[in-house]
Design an enzyme around this catalytic site. Sequence first.
Site, PDB file in Angstrom:
ATOM      1  CB  VAL A  11      25.158  40.457 -25.762  1.00  0.00           C
ATOM      2  CG1 VAL A  11      26.190  41.400 -26.230  1.00  0.00           C
ATOM      3  CG2 VAL A  11      24.915  40.398 -24.332  1.00  0.00           C
ATOM      4  N   PRO A  12      23.045  42.085 -28.188  1.00  0.00           N
ATOM      5  CG  PRO A  12      22.210  44.346 -28.849  1.00  0.00           C
ATOM      6  CD  PRO A  12      22.717  43.269 -27.945  1.00  0.00           C
ATOM      7  CB  CYS A  13      26.406  39.802 -31.663  1.00  0.00           C
ATOM      8  SG  CYS A  13      25.437  38.070 -31.563  1.00  0.00           S
ATOM      9  CG  HIS A  14      20.879  40.713 -34.098  1.00  0.00           C
ATOM     10  ND1 HIS A  14      20.854  40.620 -32.743  1.00  0.00           N
ATOM     11  CD2 HIS A  14      19.784  41.706 -34.312  1.00  0.00           C
ATOM     12  CE1 HIS A  14      20.005  41.160 -32.130  1.00  0.00           C
ATOM     13  NE2 HIS A  14      19.216  41.918 -33.149  1.00  0.00           N
TER      14      HIS A  14
END
Length: 189
Positions: free
Chosen positions: A146-149
Site C-alpha cells: 500500500v504505497p503510502c510513500h
Amino acid sequence: MGHAILEQAMTDQHYALFETAIGICGIEWGPRGINGVQLPMGDEAKTRARIRQRHDDIGEASPTADVKAAIGRIVDLLAGKPDDLQDIPLDLDGVPEFNRGVYDIARRIPPGQTTTYGDIAKKLGGVELARDVGQALGRNPCPIVVPCHRVLAAGKKPGGFSARGGVSTKLKMLAIEGAVVNHTPSLFD
C-alpha cells in the site's frame, strides 16, 4: 468451539526479514495472507523488535510461496523496477473501513506517480477528510504494497512519514521510482 478457532488464528502469525535497497524489511502473514510489511528500522534486531512489539506471539518462519513471490516483487520495486504490486492479496480484516478505502485508492497510484492527501479525501467524500486520510496512511500496516510513500501533502510537498528515517525514507523510495517531489531539505529532515 468458535473461540478455539479464534485463539488458533491469533498465534498463526508469521514473519520473515528480507534485504532490500533501502535496508532490511519485514513481512508478516497469517492464514488469510499478508497483513503487515515493516520498513527498515536501522538494523535486523530493531526491525525484528518492532514486529514483535505489534504481535508478541508472532514466529519467524520461511515464507510461503505467495509471500516469497511478494518479497521478490517488493525487492525488485525498491531496486527500481516499476511494479504497482496491486494484485498482491492483503488480509486487512481488522482494518477500519475508511482506512481500507484509503489504501484501496493508494494502491492504484502507479510507481513514479504521486497524489495528495486532499485528492484521496475528495474521492472519499470531501477535501476536509485530508487529515483522516493522513492518519489512515500513518497507520498503514502494509507500506510499499500500500504505497503510502506516493501520497504527498498539498503542493506536492512530502508531508509526514511515520517510518524510521521519516521523510528521507519516503523521498528515497520516491527517488528510486523516479517521482518528482517539491522538496527542499530543511533542518528538521
